[in-house]
Design a protein around this motif. Structure first.
Motif, short mmCIF file in Angstrom:
data_model
loop_
_atom_site.label_atom_id
_atom_site.label_comp_id
_atom_site.label_asym_id
_atom_site.label_seq_id
_atom_site.Cartn_x
_atom_site.Cartn_y
_atom_site.Cartn_z
N PRO A 32 0.05 -4.14 5.51
CA PRO A 32 0.69 -5.38 5.03
C PRO A 32 2.18 -5.19 4.74
O PRO A 32 2.95 -6.15 4.80
CB PRO A 32 -0.10 -5.70 3.74
CG PRO A 32 -1.45 -5.09 3.98
CD PRO A 32 -1.16 -3.82 4.75
N GLN A 33 2.59 -3.96 4.44
CA GLN A 33 4.01 -3.71 4.15
C GLN A 33 4.89 -3.79 5.40
O GLN A 33 6.12 -3.83 5.28
CB GLN A 33 4.19 -2.34 3.50
CG GLN A 33 3.56 -2.25 2.12
CD GLN A 33 3.82 -0.90 1.50
OE1 GLN A 33 3.09 0.05 1.72
NE2 GLN A 33 4.89 -0.79 0.72
N VAL A 34 4.27 -3.77 6.57
CA VAL A 34 5.04 -4.04 7.79
C VAL A 34 4.62 -5.39 8.36
O VAL A 34 4.78 -5.67 9.55
CB VAL A 34 4.93 -2.91 8.85
CG1 VAL A 34 5.63 -1.65 8.33
CG2 VAL A 34 3.50 -2.60 9.23
N GLY A 60 6.51 4.19 -7.52
CA GLY A 60 7.40 3.22 -6.92
C GLY A 60 6.74 2.69 -5.68
O GLY A 60 5.60 3.07 -5.38
N CYS A 61 7.39 1.80 -4.97
CA CYS A 61 6.79 1.18 -3.79
C CYS A 61 7.91 0.78 -2.83
O CYS A 61 8.91 0.22 -3.26
CB CYS A 61 5.99 -0.05 -4.21
SG CYS A 61 5.19 -0.90 -2.84
N LEU A 62 7.72 1.07 -1.55
CA LEU A 62 8.76 0.74 -0.56
C LEU A 62 8.97 -0.78 -0.47
O LEU A 62 10.01 -1.21 0.01
CB LEU A 62 8.39 1.30 0.82
CG LEU A 62 8.36 2.82 0.93
CD1 LEU A 62 7.90 3.25 2.32
CD2 LEU A 62 9.73 3.42 0.60
N GLN A 80 -4.92 5.54 -3.75
CA GLN A 80 -5.26 4.35 -4.55
C GLN A 80 -4.17 3.28 -4.46
O GLN A 80 -4.46 2.09 -4.35
CB GLN A 80 -5.49 4.76 -6.01
CG GLN A 80 -6.72 5.62 -6.20
CD GLN A 80 -6.83 6.14 -7.62
OE1 GLN A 80 -7.26 5.43 -8.53
NE2 GLN A 80 -6.42 7.38 -7.84
N HIS A 81 -2.93 3.73 -4.51
CA HIS A 81 -1.80 2.79 -4.41
C HIS A 81 -1.83 2.05 -3.07
O HIS A 81 -1.68 0.82 -3.02
CB HIS A 81 -0.49 3.57 -4.57
CG HIS A 81 0.76 2.75 -4.43
ND1 HIS A 81 1.66 2.56 -5.45
CD2 HIS A 81 1.27 2.06 -3.36
CE1 HIS A 81 2.65 1.78 -5.02
NE2 HIS A 81 2.44 1.48 -3.75
N GLU A 82 -2.08 2.80 -1.98
CA GLU A 82 -2.07 2.17 -0.65
C GLU A 82 -3.28 1.27 -0.45
O GLU A 82 -3.17 0.20 0.16
CB GLU A 82 -1.97 3.23 0.45
CG GLU A 82 -0.72 4.11 0.41
CD GLU A 82 0.56 3.32 0.23
OE1 GLU A 82 0.67 2.19 0.72
OE2 GLU A 82 1.47 3.84 -0.44
N ILE A 83 -4.44 1.71 -0.94
CA ILE A 83 -5.65 0.88 -0.78
C ILE A 83 -5.50 -0.40 -1.60
O ILE A 83 -5.93 -1.47 -1.17
CB ILE A 83 -6.92 1.69 -1.14
CG1 ILE A 83 -7.13 2.79 -0.07
CG2 ILE A 83 -8.15 0.78 -1.23
CD1 ILE A 83 -8.21 3.81 -0.42
N ASP A 84 -4.85 -0.31 -2.76
CA ASP A 84 -4.53 -1.52 -3.53
C ASP A 84 -3.78 -2.54 -2.67
O ASP A 84 -4.04 -3.75 -2.75
CB ASP A 84 -3.65 -1.17 -4.74
CG ASP A 84 -4.45 -0.85 -6.00
OD1 ASP A 84 -5.70 -1.01 -5.99
OD2 ASP A 84 -3.83 -0.46 -7.00
N HIS A 85 -2.84 -2.05 -1.86
CA HIS A 85 -2.06 -2.97 -1.00
C HIS A 85 -2.97 -3.80 -0.10
O HIS A 85 -2.67 -4.94 0.22
CB HIS A 85 -1.09 -2.17 -0.11
CG HIS A 85 0.24 -1.88 -0.73
ND1 HIS A 85 1.11 -2.86 -1.15
CD2 HIS A 85 0.86 -0.70 -1.00
CE1 HIS A 85 2.21 -2.30 -1.65
NE2 HIS A 85 2.07 -0.99 -1.57
N LEU A 86 -4.09 -3.21 0.32
CA LEU A 86 -5.00 -3.92 1.23
C LEU A 86 -5.73 -5.06 0.52
O LEU A 86 -6.30 -5.93 1.17
CB LEU A 86 -6.01 -2.94 1.85
CG LEU A 86 -5.39 -1.71 2.54
CD1 LEU A 86 -6.49 -0.84 3.15
CD2 LEU A 86 -4.39 -2.13 3.61
NI NI Z 1 3.43 0.41 -2.26
#
Ligand code: NI
Length: 177
Positions: free
Chosen positions: A50-52, A96-98, A138-144
């Protein structure tokens, strides 16, 4: 390979639950390669599709050497990842988060997790992770699931972060005219 554009907080794609991947083809492989390239270019240690701008359940994580001498981890690409176990033990560490550049805050998460997923070829894989890798997963799976790290801090801290973000956004739009 190509560096893809990273979307920032405020883009609705970051808040939408992402869809399962059902086709493991060349396009998926190309997306994953691009995600790695984009992540390394931005000096991040993890990135979710989702970040791209793609609402798909794909994440990449790539930890490099650390000051504390922790070993480098193999880069990981996980498709349709699910956290199937998490430790009761928790830890607090700054994140942090990109997609929210300029913001950082301490987030509490389980120290260890087990994640079940598919690899880019569609094979089942299980990843057992501790510490920084567990946190990144966990941070990346949260994004999903449309969750950002600022959702995992106290209301007060979240309000402060959002205020700071408004300022960063305003300055950025001035810079670009
Ligand atoms: Ni992030």
């Amino acid at each position: 390979m190509a560096i893809r554009e990273i979307v920032y907080m405020g883009d609705p794609v970051l808040r939408a639950p992402a869809e399962d991947v059902t086709v493991f083809d060349k396009d998926l492989g190309a997306l994953i390669r691009d995600m790695f390239e984009t992540m390394y270019h931005a000096d991040g240690i993890g990135l979710a599709a989702p970040q791209v701008g793609l609402s798909l359940r794909v994440i990449v994580v790539g930890l490099r050497g650390h000051d504390d001498g922790e070993l480098e981890q193999q880069p990981l690409a996980l498709v349709n990842p699910i956290v199937t176990w998490e430790s009761k033990e928790v830890a607090k560490q700054s994140e942090g988060c990109l997609s929210i550049p300029g913001l950082e805050e301490v987030v509490q998460r389980p120290v260890s997790v087990r994640v079940e997923a598919k690899d880019p070829d569609g094979n089942d894989i299980i990843v057992e992770a501790d510490d920084l890798l567990a946190r990144a997963l966990q941070h990346e799976i949260d994004h999903l699931d449309g969750i950002l790290f600022i959702d995992r801090v106290s209301m007060l801290k979240r309000r402060m972060l959002l205020k700071k973000w408004k300022k960063i956004e305003a300055e950025a739009s001035v810079d670009t005219g």
